[in-house]
Structure formats: C-alpha cells, structure tokens
Design an enzyme around this catalytic site. Structure first.
Site: not given
Length: 310
Positions: A119, A88
């Site tokens: 992960e 953004e």
C-alpha cells in the site's frame, strides 16, 4: 515523531474515542452495546454524502452506457471491500465479470494475508490500472479510510492522466485523495471504538457507500424491476429457487407456471416475467427487451400500450 505518525495524528479516523476509554473494563454485554451505539452513527454520516454518492452513480451509469467499467481500488480492508462488491455484481445482475472490477494492493494474496509494503507504493496503484487497460470511459473509485494511502493516490493520479472519471472514498475530510479526484465521498464517522481499527465504523461506512454505488447504478441501467433482481444469474439451487419466487412475485403466477416459464426462457427471469404479464411469444419478448435496452418496465408498458391501441 516521524512524518507518518504526525500525519496520522491529524486524522479523525485515527483519534481516540472519548466514549470508549473504559473499553477494557466493560463486561461483554457492555462492549457490545458500545460498539452498537457507535455503529448507529454510521448510516447518518453516509446519508450526509447522498449528493456526492448520487453524482458518482450518474457518472458510473454514463460509463456503463458508453461501454466503460467501474473500477474499485484500495489497500487492506478498503481493497477487500471493493473486491467483494465487484465480485457480487455478476451473479446479482448478470453483468460480465469485467464490468465491475476490484483491485487490491498486493493482488489476490492480499485478500486473505497482509502484503507488507504494497500500500506504500504509488507506482503499484498506477501499474494495476495499467494492467487492466484503463480507458477514459471508465470510472475509478479510490478507497482509503485515511485518504492518504500512496497506492490509491498513485492509482487516482494515473486514472486522471488517462481521462477516467475519478472518485475518492475516504472517512476523513479534505483528504489527499479528495484533492485528486473529480468526486469526493467522505462519510466522517469519527474515532473508532478501538482507536485506529478502521475496519469497524469506517469499514462499515465504506461498505454502505459501495452498496449504493453498485446497486443504484444497476437499477439505473435496467437491471431491476420494481425492487426485484430480475437479471439474477441462475447458477445454483438457491438462485433457481429465488428466480422462481421472483417470477411469481412479479407476475402473480403459481410456482408451476413460473418454473415452466423459466424452462422456456432458459432461466431468463426478466424474459419469463415479460411473457407472463403480456402473453407474448418467446422471440417477440426477446426482441422487445432488446428494443427497450433491457428495461422490463418499459417493455411491459410498451406492449400494454400497443395492445390498448390495437
């Protein structure tokens, strides 16, 4: 009990919330009220970390001014929130796409689908930073609610080796990543409404912190005038309408004048405002913004001072 289960049992974020033990007995409205009540604690917890967040912002600003980058890295929800914030920044502040980077364990696929085991590998965290040519000028924010995600630990250890500034964002006190990082931000929001579902309060806390890190940093490098996003990229009809409104609000001109100024400046909102407020010529305005490092208020004040003195 295996080792991981023992570790998780000690985490605040994995505990059972005594206020929601009857969750499955509640009406829909009562469930919503419970979630809302718990969410009310999040902003307070984030506020307690204001000093650490401000310190991190100052390091990010230093990095930007030195040509460095802000790099978010995490797994699962934490990684997705980092990628979201990074994505953004270019449209909101007209920064290059590579200036704020979001990395997630498992790569782009992991944005929509769980990538099993990604992960759990610290080497992958280091490799992902190596792949973007991490330098000592960069700031790396490792995001992990638990504070013990191996992927993030591997990334932060690699970042330290490279001399980059490191920030740990977790929702547990005295976490493993906090011990590695230069700066620890740890809003402790307590057990979730739904035990262990850290996309809830913990995820909200992380989002609030990321909002602060990116927005405050952009303010500090001149991407904002008053409280207006004057470096917005005009890439669609909605953003053009927003640009017109920003020029109108900042310089108190009519819509037709704002549109004419945007056409003249090739949709450069900041430059359009400067011309509206100072009656400068186009190239003179560009030169002054370059001279003042893109700080619109500084450019306006400098031009106004010169006009008074002449």
């Amino acid at each position: 009990m295996n080792l991981l289960a023992g570790e998780l049992e000690k985490l605040v974020s994995e505990g059972r919330n005594p206020r929601t033990l009857d969750l499955d007995l509640l009406s829909t409205r009562e469930i919503i009220e419970k979630i809302n009540a718990e969410d009310g604690e999040v902003a307070i917890a984030v506020g307690r970390e204001a000093d650490a967040i401000a310190y991190a912002v100052d390091r990010i600003v230093e990095a930007f001014n030195a040509g460095g980058r802000l790099v978010y890295i995490g797994a699962g929800t934490s990684g997705r929130l980092g990628v979201l914030d990074a994505s953004e920044c270019p449209p909101t502040f007209s920064v290059p796409p590579g200036m704020v980077v979001g990395l997630i364990a498992g790569g782009e696929k992991a944005l929509t689908t769980a990538v099993e085991g990604a992960e759990d590998n610290p080497a992958l965290g280091a490799a992902d930073l190596q792949a973007i040519d991490l330098t000592a000028q960069d700031v790396v924010v490792g995001i992990a609610v638990s504070g013990r995600t191996p992927y993030v630990i591997g990334a932060l250890n690699y970042a330290r080796e490279r001399g980059a500034t490191t920030v740990a964002l977790s929702c547990n006190p005295a976490s493993a990543i906090a011990e590695i990082a230069d700066i620890s931000i740890a809003p402790v929001v307590g057990p979730e409404v739904l035990a262990g579902s850290t996309r809830l309060k913990s995820g909200t806390a992380q989002k609030l912190v990321l909002n602060m890190l990116s927005t405050a940093s952009m303010v500090r490098i001149g991407k904002v005038y008053q409280n207006l996003m004057v470096d917005v990229t005009v890439s669609n009809a909605k953003l053009y309408a927003r640009a017109v409104r920003i020029v109108m609000e900042a310089s108190d001109v009519a819509a037709e004048t704002a549109e004419a100024l945007l056409e003249k400046t090739n949709n450069d909102v900041k430059l359009a405002i400067l011309l509206a407020l100072t009656d400068m010529e186009l190239q003179e305005g560009r030169d002054l913004l370059d001279e003042t490092g893109g700080f619109l208020r500084k450019a306006i004040n400098q031009k106004t001072a010169k006009s008074r003195d002449s």
